[in-house]
Design a protein around this motif. Structure first.
Motif: not given
Length: 470
Positions: A138-142, A169-174, A265-266, A287-290
């Motif tokens: 399981l790859y969980d990118l939050g 996700g915050d790092y990608l936003d930055s 979300g990622g 899956a839809p809506g990860p």
């Protein structure tokens, strides 16, 4: 009909899921009411979903407030399951729920909740050769980091797990924010509030790029303009680093992983699944809506919690001695020995006091008669003689020296069994020979020797001799 509630507590948002009637949540639970503004997602649109942004509040407080409000608004909710990330996360959630006196809930691990939903929705059956068996990563990118977990599908046992905050996700936003400021189209916000607003705008642009090729979003500082190609080039190194970490986790788990499932979300970023397929060489499930998979899986695992048993009251104090537990034989022996020693010690103290008083009386008589120095000197000599005459019996020559054991077992044995009492016998000094100056003051005590008192007047012969000499 009663319903259930599934909650996932993320760093960026608290998500709530309620299954529709006839969903795989179970035949005993019916359809809940839809939340205002909630959408449907998942397999066949079987869940009503709601996301509450965390903002400046603590995520555990927000989750407890959301659960409390939902349970108060709908008494039809019969069970609640809350997905947590680790033990520290679970302790914080449990403490906030306890402050609100909520008990009808259960905590489930987020990866187990996600696996439950993936299996119930048929996603695993579509990608695995043997559904219900094997090992899944399981790859969980939050928002706050990346977690990679290897779990056994059949036993639901976690084989290996690792988390990092280097990519999130915050790092990608930055990365998007800094790129937009560096391009000159966006001015740097003057305060912290403006910086937070720009980060939220960059997050929206990132989410829109999952379904479109370019985005243009206005802001007070300028226009956020970003294409899919520029975005992928911007985050490529971070995504490849996450793929390398996933491969290393799988190798360290020593498990034969059949597929990798993306959640969080990622997982909506198309580049993530593309890079993982190239690096790992196994099927990648999206899956839809990860972002809501954990909350939907928690709803599927929700079951009513039975009433906890009442606390057992403390036993009342016994009224009579018959109900008391038997005494410890070792403690009983010690107490008996101490009680037997008390009268003997009192008798020894009283005899010693009488002897000291007698010596004080004799010394006072001697001082009044003018021969105090002789009495004191003789008493000191008598005391020394008495002390030297008192001797401890020597050990026999055949007695061998025993070395104390130094091992832990011997030390424990010596502490567990009390050492036997050893009585030391002393040899009293022989009583002085009775003479003309020996006086017995108190029967049973040593006699006192009174020194010879010199004559007060000289003899007549000695006086005549002195006169003739003159």
């Amino acid at each position: 009909m009663s319903s259930v509630l599934g909650v996932s507590v993320g760093t960026g948002a608290v998500r709530v899921a309620r299954p529709h009637a006839g969903s795989s949540a179970g035949p005993a639970f019916g359809a809940p009411e839809s939340f205002p503004g909630a959408g449907s997602s998942g397999a066949g649109g079987q869940f009503d979903l709601q996301a509450v942004p965390v903002g400046e509040r603590r995520v555990e407080e927000l989750a407890a407030d959301a659960v409390s409000a939902l349970l108060a608004a709908d008494p039809q909710i019969a069970a609640t399951a809350i997905a947590y990330r680790d033990e520290q996360h679970a302790r914080g959630i449990r403490a906030e729920l306890a402050r609100r006196q909520l008990t009808n809930y259960e905590l489930v691990l987020d990866v187990i909740a996600a696996l439950e939903f993936l299996e119930s929705s048929g996603e695993l059956q579509a990608h695995l050769p043997s559904p219900g068996y094997g090992t899944l990563a399981l790859y969980d990118l939050g928002a706050s980091g990346l977690s990679v977990t290897v779990v056994d599908i059949g036993s639901r046992q976690v084989c290996f797990s690792e988390r990092t905050s280097d990519i999130s996700g915050d790092y990608l936003d930055s990365l998007i924010r800094e790129q937009q400021i560096a391009s000159g189209r966006i001015a740097h916000p003057p305060d912290q509030a403006g910086l937070a607003a720009l980060d939220a705008l960059c997050r929206t642009a990132k989410e829109q790029l999952s379904t479109s090729s370019a985005v243009a979003l206005p802001s007070p500082e300028g226009l956020v303009l970003l294409s899919q190609e520029n975005f992928e080039a911007l985050i490529m190194l971070a995504v490849e680093s996450s793929a390398r970490m996933t491969r290393d986790v799988i190798l360290r788990s020593e498990q034969q992983v059949q597929a990798v499932a993306l959640i969080g979300g990622g997982a909506q970023i198309p580049l993530v699944a593309k890079v993982l397929r190239r690096w790992l060489g196994v099927p990648v499930i999206v899956a839809p809506g990860p972002e809501s998979i954990a909350s939907r899986g928690a709803a599927l695992l929700a079951r009513p919690v039975r009433q906890r048993p009442a606390a057992v009251p403390f036993p009342s104090a016994p009224d009579d001695a018959s109900s008391l537990p038997p005494l410890d034989p070792v403690a009983d022996w010690l107490s008996t020995a101490s009680q037997a020693e008390k009268p003997t010690r009192r008798r020894e103290i009283s005899i010693a006091g009488v002897a000291v008083g007698a010596l004080v009386v004799v010394a006072a008589i001697g001082v009044s008669l003018g021969w105090g120095p002789q009495v004191l000197e003789h008493d000191s000599q008598s005391s020394d003689a008495t002390t030297s005459a008192t001797a401890t019996p020597s050990r026999p020559a055949t007695e061998s020296t025993t070395v104390a054991p130094t091992t832990t077992e011997a030390t424990n044995e010596s502490l567990a069994v009390p050492a036997p009492r050893r009585e030391t016998t002393t040899t009293e000094a022989p009583a002085p020979t009775a003479g003309p100056n020996t006086i017995t003051i108190i029967p049973g005590l040593p006699p006192v020797i009174v020194p010879t008192i010199p004559p007060l007047f000289p003899a007549p012969a000695a006086a005549e001799n002195q006169q003739q000499q003159h």
